[in-house]
Design a protein around this motif. Structure first.
Motif, PDB file in Angstrom:
ATOM      1  N   THR A  22       0.775  -1.212  -0.062  1.00 25.14           N
ATOM      2  CA  THR A  22      -0.153  -0.175   0.183  1.00 25.14           C
ATOM      3  C   THR A  22       0.788   1.312   0.021  1.00 25.14           C
ATOM      4  OG1 THR A  22      -1.720  -1.340   1.137  1.00 25.14           O
ATOM      5  CG2 THR A  22      -1.925   1.162   1.117  1.00 25.14           C
ATOM      6  N   ILE A 136     -15.251  -6.592   2.370  1.00 24.98           N
ATOM      7  CA  ILE A 136     -16.140  -6.515   1.187  1.00 24.98           C
ATOM      8  C   ILE A 136     -17.255  -7.629   0.974  1.00 24.98           C
ATOM      9  CG2 ILE A 136     -16.066  -6.089  -1.123  1.00 24.98           C
ATOM     10  CD1 ILE A 136     -13.082  -5.628  -1.200  1.00 24.98           C
ATOM     11  N   SER A 150     -10.449  -9.450   1.030  1.00 22.99           N
ATOM     12  CA  SER A 150     -11.235  -8.754   1.878  1.00 22.99           C
ATOM     13  C   SER A 150     -10.475  -8.433   3.064  1.00 22.99           C
ATOM     14  CB  SER A 150     -12.531  -9.515   2.270  1.00 22.99           C
ATOM     15  OG  SER A 150     -13.389  -8.879   3.199  1.00 22.99           O
ATOM     16  N   HIS A 152      -9.205  -5.759   4.273  1.00 25.78           N
ATOM     17  CA  HIS A 152      -7.970  -4.558   4.235  1.00 25.78           C
ATOM     18  C   HIS A 152      -8.429  -3.242   4.685  1.00 25.78           C
ATOM     19  CE1 HIS A 152      -4.595  -6.868   2.425  1.00 25.78           C
ATOM     20  NE2 HIS A 152      -5.676  -7.324   1.670  1.00 25.78           N
ATOM     21  N   TYR A 157      -7.250  -0.339  -0.233  1.00 28.58           N
ATOM     22  CA  TYR A 157      -8.097  -0.098  -1.501  1.00 28.58           C
ATOM     23  C   TYR A 157      -8.122   0.833  -2.239  1.00 28.58           C
ATOM     24  CZ  TYR A 157     -10.370  -4.248   0.778  1.00 28.58           C
ATOM     25  OH  TYR A 157     -10.547  -5.515   1.247  1.00 28.58           O
TER      26      TYR A 157
END
Lengths: 304, 296
Positions: A22, A136, A150, A152, A157
């Motif tokens: 990220t 999600i 999912s 995170h 995102y």
């Protein structure tokens, strides 16, 4: 060894790749925008550090992660603006200017950290907020993939969305055309009436915003506090990723992911108890090797 | 005063190392990691090698310089042969050296009896003070000799001329038949020799054991010093004294008040920004020139 393999073949490991990628991804997108307009943003490392610092203290003061994030992004833009002011209007050498911004951030954050907390190491005593993680719908129920994709941090995102944002910005918008024109040939762009300095300024500010979000993730997601020089070279890794991705957002995202993976491997190796001083160097060695392979290929092409 | 001079000694080494690469317009920040790593490597010799006084120090300094040269030549090859950005690879190298150096420290050098740091160096390996009442050591003389050598090298030899040519205009230098690959390698190796030497001298004279747990920051100071001196080796001495003065002053301020020493880092960054700003005070300069013309 088998324990190490167990770790790197687990779903948590693939989950962690996205997590550690990220900050690099945000920063490398920042580098892409700046370099598209032909202004190298060497100050990314320092911008990330300042943003990480601001995120912690603004969120602690306001008790709101959102305002903290906003503060971090603004501080990134501000510092990029300072760099832009010097390189564009005072004609500072962009590399030296970037080096100065980085050491300003390093010294400045420690200085302020000490003033606020009386500690030069970290801000653990400050009750800061973190950006929350989201699941999600639907995807989270799929086995394996759900565990990887999912759950995170919102910023993770957002970093993936930033790739789309930068891609669309550069390829599809009028501003993107101006950025590319200025980066391609400054004089030609000027001759058709583009304000070159303004376009470069905008590029640096966007780059500062993205790097700032990457820095915010460091202190408001990756860990929940600020410690001195916590960005530890991620800004530079992002610059290397951008060079290897040839300023193309998609290719740069892929190389960022590779560097993120090497970072995750080094974390996994440290977790099984291998000499942590040595395995900590893995991402940096990977960056040097990556840079070497990329540059050698470019040079070969140039000679043909 | 003694404090300022002793603080200036490592800065002279790093300033010289940076000015050599800056002369060739290469932005290499590797001196930072080399100071740390060469100090770690020479610690092995300084602690365990049974050598007589004199030869021991010489061996240490030569070894430190070689370590520096080897590391810099790696960065140099990446740049010269493959065109990899020396700025990125040297910064990555700093982190690698920090990791490997820390590994050597925890694995072999750490003294279990001391709260921190390695085993103390052997008595025969140390530099003692040459001016009574201060900690000014033989390193000062070495630094001054190296400064002289670098000055002669840059301004009086063919290689030095080639380095300056490449720094001013790389393409022009290439067309006029200068071997740019060779020049990049030479400037990196010389810079590595100097910074490696600096790390060795600093640790046997001031620390007397290996006690760094993070990069000491001399590399970035060196960048500022070289710029203040306009990359002239002789100027490096004076700008080192100036930065050492800032540093010592900040230490005193930190001791007497609550202002942390990092204030100096902030000041230094601003100085770099302003010095490298070509247009800073530009309008003032312009007016000054115009007035000069008007008076004639």
């Amino acid at each position: 060894m088998s324990k190490f393999l167990d770790i790197i073949l687990s779903t948590q490991f693939f989950y962690s790749i996205f997590r550690v990628t990220t900050p690099i991804l945000f920063a490398s997108m920042g580098a892409v925008v700046a370099n598209t307009a032909g202004v190298p943003n060497i100050g990314i490392e320092g911008i990330m550090l300042i943003a990480a610092f601001t995120g912690v203290f603004v969120s602690a003061a306001t008790q709101s992660a959102a305002i903290g994030l906003l503060g971090a992004a603004l501080s990134g833009i501000l510092l990029a603006g300072l760099l832009a002011f010097f390189t564009l209007y005072y004609r500072t050498n962009p590399i030296l200017g970037g080096i100065a911004i980085n050491s300003l951030a390093s010294g400045g954050t420690i200085f302020l950290l000490y003033l606020f907390t009386g500690d030069k190491g970290s801000a653990t005593s400050v009750a800061s907020k973190v950006v929350s993680e989201i699941n999600i719908l639907i995807i989270r129920d799929i086995p394996v993939i759900g565990e990887i994709i999912s759950g995170h941090n919102i910023l993770t995102y957002l970093s993936l969305l930033s790739v789309v944002f930068v891609y669309v910005l550069i390829k599809k918008t009028p501003l993107g055309h101006h950025l590319r024109a200025v980066g391609e040939s400054k004089n030609a762009a000027e001759s058709v009436g583009i304000n070159v300095n303004r376009v470069k300024l905008i590029a640096l500010l966007i780059s500062g915003l993205l790097a700032g979000l990457g820095g915010a993730f460091m202190s408001m997601g990756y860990v929940s506090t600020f410690s001195r020089d916590m960005v530890s070279g991620r800004g530079w890794i992002a610059i290397a990723a951008e060079a290897m991705g040839k300023t193309n957002p998609i290719a740069t995202a892929v190389t960022s992911l590779l560097f993120g993976a090497s970072d995750a491997i080094s974390n996994a190796a440290a977790a099984v108890g291998w000499a942590s001083d040595l395995v900590r160097t893995i991402p940096y060695i990977a960056t040097i090797i990556g840079l070497l392979i990329f540059s050698a290929r470019e040079l070969k092409k140039a000679r043909l | 005063m003694g404090n300022i001079i002793e603080a200036a000694i490592p800065l002279i080494f790093s300033g010289l190392a940076m000015s050599v690469v800056f002369q060739a317009s290469l932005f290499n920040m590797g001196a930072e990691g080399i100071f740390f790593f060469s100090a770690a490597v020479i610690s092995f010799i300084a602690i365990w090698a049974p050598l007589p006084h004199g030869i021991h120090q010489t061996t240490i300094i030569v070894a430190g310089a070689l370590v520096g040269a080897i590391i810099m030549s790696i960065i140099g090859i990446l740049k010269a042969k493959f065109g990899a950005s020396e700025l990125v690879s040297s910064l990555m190298m700093n982190n690698v050296l920090l990791g490997v150096g820390s590994y050597l420290m925890t694995k072999y050098l750490r003294d279990p009896m001391a709260s921190q740091g390695s085993y103390p160096y052997a008595k025969t390996a140390l530099f003692s003070s040459i001016v009574p009442g201060t900690r000014i050591h033989l390193g000062l003389i070495i630094a001054l000799i190296v400064t002289g050598l670098v000055y002669v090298f840059i301004y009086r030899t063919k290689w030095g001329y080639e380095i300056r040519m490449v720094g001013q205009n790389k393409s022009f230098a290439e067309y006029s038949g200068i071997n740019v690959v060779k020049v990049i390698m030479i400037s990196h190796i010389v810079s590595g020799l100097i910074s490696g030497m600096g790390g060795a001298v600093e640790s046997i004279a001031m620390h007397k054991r290996f006690e760094w747990s993070m990069l000491p920051g001399f590399g970035f100071d060196g960048a500022l010093i070289a710029m203040l001196a306009n990359n002239n080796p002789l100027g490096v001495i004076f700008s080192s004294l100036f930065v050492a003065y800032l540093r010592t002053g900040a230490d005193i301020v930190a001791r007497l008040s609550d202002v942390p020493t990092e204030l100096v880092t902030i000041l230094q960054s601003l100085v770099i920004l302003l010095i490298s700003a070509e247009r800073f005070l530009h309008s003032y300069k312009q007016r000054w020139i115009e007035r000069g013309i008007g008076n004639e």
